[in-house]
Design a protein around this motif. Structure first.
Motif, mmCIF file in Angstrom:
data_model
loop_
_atom_site.group_PDB
_atom_site.id
_atom_site.type_symbol
_atom_site.label_atom_id
_atom_site.label_comp_id
_atom_site.label_asym_id
_atom_site.label_seq_id
_atom_site.Cartn_x
_atom_site.Cartn_y
_atom_site.Cartn_z
ATOM 1 N N LEU A 133 0.830 -1.211 0.000
ATOM 2 C CA LEU A 133 0.000 0.000 0.000
ATOM 3 C C LEU A 133 0.858 1.253 0.000
ATOM 4 C CD1 LEU A 133 -2.888 -0.960 2.465
ATOM 5 C CD2 LEU A 133 -2.951 -0.854 -0.031
ATOM 6 N N ASP B 71 2.020 1.494 -3.700
ATOM 7 C CA ASP B 71 0.950 1.871 -4.614
ATOM 8 C C ASP B 71 -0.382 1.601 -3.910
ATOM 9 O OD1 ASP B 71 -0.689 2.559 -6.692
ATOM 10 O OD2 ASP B 71 -0.100 0.912 -8.012
ATOM 11 N N ALA B 72 -1.077 2.664 -3.539
ATOM 12 C CA ALA B 72 -2.321 2.530 -2.789
ATOM 13 C C ALA B 72 -3.519 2.228 -3.678
ATOM 14 C CB ALA B 72 -2.600 3.794 -1.982
ATOM 15 N N HIS B 73 -3.365 2.305 -4.992
ATOM 16 C CA HIS B 73 -4.485 2.049 -5.909
ATOM 17 C C HIS B 73 -4.646 0.537 -6.113
ATOM 18 C CE1 HIS B 73 -4.670 6.315 -6.872
ATOM 19 N NE2 HIS B 73 -3.349 6.295 -7.019
ATOM 20 N N SER B 74 -5.883 0.073 -5.988
ATOM 21 C CA SER B 74 -6.183 -1.343 -6.176
ATOM 22 C C SER B 74 -7.653 -1.482 -6.558
ATOM 23 C CB SER B 74 -5.892 -2.154 -4.909
ATOM 24 O OG SER B 74 -6.755 -1.759 -3.865
ATOM 25 N N ASP B 75 -8.008 -2.654 -7.013
ATOM 26 C CA ASP B 75 -9.407 -2.927 -7.368
ATOM 27 C C ASP B 75 -10.303 -3.034 -6.138
ATOM 28 O OD1 ASP B 75 -8.615 -2.961 -10.001
ATOM 29 O OD2 ASP B 75 -8.344 -5.154 -10.038
ATOM 30 N N HIS B 76 -9.696 -3.273 -4.989
ATOM 31 C CA HIS B 76 -10.462 -3.398 -3.739
ATOM 32 C C HIS B 76 -9.809 -2.513 -2.678
ATOM 33 C CE1 HIS B 76 -12.583 -6.811 -5.522
ATOM 34 N NE2 HIS B 76 -11.393 -7.230 -5.936
ATOM 35 N N PRO B 77 -10.054 -1.216 -2.743
ATOM 36 C CA PRO B 77 -9.354 -0.299 -1.826
ATOM 37 C C PRO B 77 -9.770 -0.450 -0.368
ATOM 38 C CG PRO B 77 -11.015 0.877 -3.115
ATOM 39 C CD PRO B 77 -10.957 -0.510 -3.676
ATOM 40 N N TRP C 277 -7.938 -4.207 1.594
ATOM 41 C CA TRP C 277 -6.569 -4.339 2.087
ATOM 42 C C TRP C 277 -6.319 -3.580 3.389
ATOM 43 C CZ3 TRP C 277 -4.422 -8.305 0.038
ATOM 44 C CH2 TRP C 277 -4.722 -8.666 -1.270
#
Length: 223
Positions: A89, A92-98, A101
């Motif tokens: 995180l 890179d804090a961007h994800s498909d499921h913010p 995580w």
């Protein structure tokens, strides 16, 4: 040839037999009789080397609030899953499921708190006599709580359906999807809480008969 009924040899033998069979009463100074010697010999306790050693119950390390907080913080921050997710995180804090995580990181701390509360209550009702049993109970409870939280967060956020169904071919087979979800939950729990049980048992409790007490000295200086 006739022998007398009581020869010296026969009298001596009869006295020996009577003395071996009958208890010998002890007389005190005032003339009263005490318990026979044979009864005392039978009722004598076992020698110290043959007696089973009594186990000393564990005691909470003082100050209580300090070591409980240190154990919870160390168990959470040193968890491999917490470190791995936190590092990803930060990169890179961007994800498909913010939501999944960060919530998963919080679940590590929450499961440790629940396990600590449960073990403290059990120890308050019936003190543990050894760290192995205490650590085993903490490990089972924390892994169970962590696995349940993982499943709830995974299915509520949509991570497990998006990850399990395409990757493991669980589409159209609910049992297969459930199996792989439980397998992931078990893997997550082992990585997150395998170390926490020993940290909790060593940091929060002391064994009066074995510990040297140097951690207690640190606790009193910090507290």
């Amino acid at each position: 040839m006739a022998f007398p009924e009581n020869t010296p040899a026969q009298a001596t033998s009869r006295a020996r037999i009577a003395g071996a069979a009958a208890p010998r009463w002890l007389l005190t100074r005032d003339g009263s009789a005490t318990v026979p010697e044979q009864c005392n010999e039978v009722q004598d306790p076992l020698p110290p080397q043959t007696q089973a050693p009594l186990s000393t119950p564990l005691q909470w390390r003082s100050p209580w609030w300090l070591w409980q907080g240190v154990a919870c913080a160390a168990s959470t921050l040193l968890a491999p899953t917490f470190l791995a997710i936190g590092g990803l995180l930060l990169r890179d804090a961007h994800s498909d499921h913010p939501v999944f995580w960060p919530s998963l990181m919080l679940s590590v701390a929450l499961a440790n708190l629940l396990a600590m509360a449960a073990m403290n209550q059990l120890h308050h009702r019936r003190p543990f006599s050894g760290r192995k049993r205490l650590a085993a109970g903490y490990g089972v409870f924390s892994m169970l709580a962590g696995g349940v939280l993982f499943l709830l967060l995974g299915w509520a956020s949509g991570f497990l359906p998006d990850f399990v169904l395409p990757l493991f071919g669980g589409g159209g087979s609910p049992l297969k999807a459930l199996f792989w979800s439980l397998a992931l939950a078990l893997f997550y729990s082992l990585l997150s809480f395998a170390h926490a049980s020993m940290l909790y048992a060593c940091l929060c409790f002391r064994n009066p008969g074995q510990d040297d007490g140097w951690l207690d000295g640190i606790g009193w200086r910090l507290g």
